[in-house]
Design a protein around this motif. Structure first.
Motif, PDB file in Angstrom:
ATOM      1  N   ASN A  32       0.864  -1.184   0.000  1.00  0.00           N
ATOM      2  CA  ASN A  32       0.000   0.000   0.000  1.00  0.00           C
ATOM      3  C   ASN A  32       0.895   1.226   0.000  1.00  0.00           C
ATOM      4  O   ASN A  32       1.865   1.275   0.767  1.00  0.00           O
ATOM      5  CB  ASN A  32      -0.840   0.090   1.275  1.00  0.00           C
ATOM      6  N   VAL A  74       3.656   6.322  -7.694  1.00  0.00           N
ATOM      7  CA  VAL A  74       3.181   4.993  -8.090  1.00  0.00           C
ATOM      8  C   VAL A  74       3.931   4.520  -9.335  1.00  0.00           C
ATOM      9  O   VAL A  74       4.351   3.358  -9.422  1.00  0.00           O
ATOM     10  CB  VAL A  74       1.666   5.014  -8.335  1.00  0.00           C
ATOM     11  N   ARG A  87       6.155   1.142  -9.837  1.00  0.00           N
ATOM     12  CA  ARG A  87       5.907   0.170 -10.906  1.00  0.00           C
ATOM     13  C   ARG A  87       7.162  -0.036 -11.737  1.00  0.00           C
ATOM     14  O   ARG A  87       7.519  -1.186 -12.078  1.00  0.00           O
ATOM     15  CB  ARG A  87       4.737   0.656 -11.784  1.00  0.00           C
ATOM     16  N   ILE A 112       0.612  -3.259  -6.489  1.00  0.00           N
ATOM     17  CA  ILE A 112       0.600  -1.929  -5.884  1.00  0.00           C
ATOM     18  C   ILE A 112      -0.833  -1.498  -5.599  1.00  0.00           C
ATOM     19  O   ILE A 112      -1.676  -1.461  -6.492  1.00  0.00           O
ATOM     20  CB  ILE A 112       1.283  -0.902  -6.810  1.00  0.00           C
ATOM     21  N   ASN A 113      -1.082  -1.176  -4.342  1.00  0.00           N
ATOM     22  CA  ASN A 113      -2.380  -0.695  -3.876  1.00  0.00           C
ATOM     23  C   ASN A 113      -2.233   0.791  -3.574  1.00  0.00           C
ATOM     24  O   ASN A 113      -1.650   1.167  -2.561  1.00  0.00           O
ATOM     25  CB  ASN A 113      -2.797  -1.482  -2.622  1.00  0.00           C
ATOM     26  N   ALA A 114      -2.740   1.638  -4.467  1.00  0.00           N
ATOM     27  CA  ALA A 114      -2.606   3.091  -4.304  1.00  0.00           C
ATOM     28  C   ALA A 114      -3.720   3.600  -3.404  1.00  0.00           C
ATOM     29  O   ALA A 114      -4.901   3.399  -3.687  1.00  0.00           O
ATOM     30  CB  ALA A 114      -2.656   3.782  -5.659  1.00  0.00           C
ATOM     31  N   ARG A 115      -3.345   4.260  -2.341  1.00  0.00           N
ATOM     32  CA  ARG A 115      -4.297   4.740  -1.337  1.00  0.00           C
ATOM     33  C   ARG A 115      -4.397   6.257  -1.370  1.00  0.00           C
ATOM     34  O   ARG A 115      -3.396   6.954  -1.547  1.00  0.00           O
ATOM     35  CB  ARG A 115      -3.828   4.269   0.045  1.00  0.00           C
ATOM     36  N   CYS A 168      -3.589   7.227 -10.531  1.00  0.00           N
ATOM     37  CA  CYS A 168      -2.710   6.185 -10.005  1.00  0.00           C
ATOM     38  C   CYS A 168      -2.838   4.898 -10.814  1.00  0.00           C
ATOM     39  O   CYS A 168      -1.844   4.207 -11.073  1.00  0.00           O
ATOM     40  CB  CYS A 168      -3.038   5.912  -8.541  1.00  0.00           C
ATOM     41  N   ALA A 169      -4.071   4.572 -11.211  1.00  0.00           N
ATOM     42  CA  ALA A 169      -4.275   3.378 -12.038  1.00  0.00           C
ATOM     43  C   ALA A 169      -3.538   3.520 -13.363  1.00  0.00           C
ATOM     44  O   ALA A 169      -2.893   2.573 -13.840  1.00  0.00           O
ATOM     45  CB  ALA A 169      -5.764   3.156 -12.272  1.00  0.00           C
ATOM     46  N   ALA A 177      -0.866   1.393 -10.820  1.00  0.00           N
ATOM     47  CA  ALA A 177      -1.446   0.747  -9.641  1.00  0.00           C
ATOM     48  C   ALA A 177      -2.379  -0.377 -10.078  1.00  0.00           C
ATOM     49  O   ALA A 177      -3.085  -0.266 -11.077  1.00  0.00           O
ATOM     50  CB  ALA A 177      -2.206   1.757  -8.796  1.00  0.00           C
ATOM     51  N   ASP A 178      -2.398  -1.448  -9.303  1.00  0.00           N
ATOM     52  CA  ASP A 178      -3.260  -2.603  -9.583  1.00  0.00           C
ATOM     53  C   ASP A 178      -4.570  -2.551  -8.817  1.00  0.00           C
ATOM     54  O   ASP A 178      -5.575  -3.129  -9.231  1.00  0.00           O
ATOM     55  CB  ASP A 178      -2.539  -3.899  -9.189  1.00  0.00           C
ATOM     56  N   LEU A 196      -6.983   0.067  -5.921  1.00  0.00           N
ATOM     57  CA  LEU A 196      -7.193   1.457  -5.537  1.00  0.00           C
ATOM     58  C   LEU A 196      -7.903   1.500  -4.188  1.00  0.00           C
ATOM     59  O   LEU A 196      -8.909   0.828  -3.997  1.00  0.00           O
ATOM     60  CB  LEU A 196      -8.002   2.176  -6.609  1.00  0.00           C
TER      61      LEU A 196
END
Length: 253
Positions: free
Chosen positions: A113, A135, A139, A151-154, A179-180, A184-185, A187
């Motif tokens: 995260n 992010v 990656r 990757i979990n973008a918060r 972020c995606a 990011a994988d 969200l």
């Protein structure tokens, strides 16, 4: 099979668990004991929470620990259980993206995260572009390492109550969409959301959404119904266990 190949396969399997409508449930753990407890209960992947880890060593959340301290605990967990493990790396501990990815992989983790509140800089909120750039750097570093670390973008817009309530969902969607696009994988609009807000978020975001749940009180069914792809507990699992432990110990005072 080499360690690198095994990590790659584990990361691929972990990513595949994120299915909107049939969310992967990731108990948030903090040590080998809690990790074994969760795996023994039948869970197939875990996440390591910064707040619970900090509490377990007498430190404070918000990067009161060092990255090295976090990695030491992560290695204890990955040595204890044979399931994918993701790690809350807060806002990055001031480390480079390359160092973060190298450290996580060396410790046996296959996900992370990353949040947009910068704890080392008076908890300022990164701009959308800055967070997406971070992010993208993560990656790129993971790609260079040859493992598709998940990757979990918060975003902390909800927990910070940033800006007006009226358009916060839309701003969170815009921020996390960047972020995606950056790689990011998953969200993570962190916060306790009602079912309607969750549906708005999952409908508006292009990747699986991570929802925060209270494990002792929330209805598990609402998350799948809202289209969520991942559920974690943040500090709420440790808090629930602490409450129950207090009740047990209270009988003996």
């Amino acid at each position: 099979m080499t360690t690198h190949e095994a990590l790659g396969q584990r990361a691929t399997a972990f990513l595949a668990m994120h299915q909107p409508g049939t969310p992967v449930i990731l108990p948030t753990v903090w040590d080998a004991w809690s990790a074994k407890l969760a795996v023994g209960a039948g869970f197939s992947a875990l996440t390591v929470g910064s707040n619970p880890v900090a509490q377990s060593i007498g430190s404070t959340d918000g990067e009161g620990m060092t990255f090295a301290e976090v990695l030491g605990r992560v290695r204890q967990i990955t040595d204890a259980v044979d399931v994918p493990v993701s790690v809350d790396i807060e806002s990055g501990y001031g480390e480079s993206a390359t160092r973060l990815i190298e450290g996580l992989l060396e410790a046996g983790a296959v996900g992370c995260n990353i949040e947009d509140s910068v704890h080392s800089q008076d908890k300022r909120l990164r701009s959308s572009a800055e967070h997406a750039e971070y992010v993208a750097a993560l990656r790129e570093a993971a790609d260079a390492a040859g493992t598709h670390l998940v990757i979990n973008a918060r975003t902390d817009l909800f927990v910070r109550k940033d800006g007006d309530d009226a358009d916060r969902v839309e701003r969170a969607i815009a921020r996390l969409t960047e972020c995606a696009q950056a790689g990011a994988d998953v969200l993570y609009p962190v916060g306790r959301h009602d079912a309607e807000t969750l549906r708005r978020l999952t409908a508006g975001l292009p990747k699986p959404v991570n929802a925060l749940a209270a494990p002792d009180s929330d209805d598990p069914a609402i998350f799948g119904q809202a289209g969520v792809g991942r559920v974690s507990f943040g500090p709420l699992f440790q808090a629930a266990l602490s409450k129950h432990a207090g009740e047990i110990l209270g009988r003996w005072k």
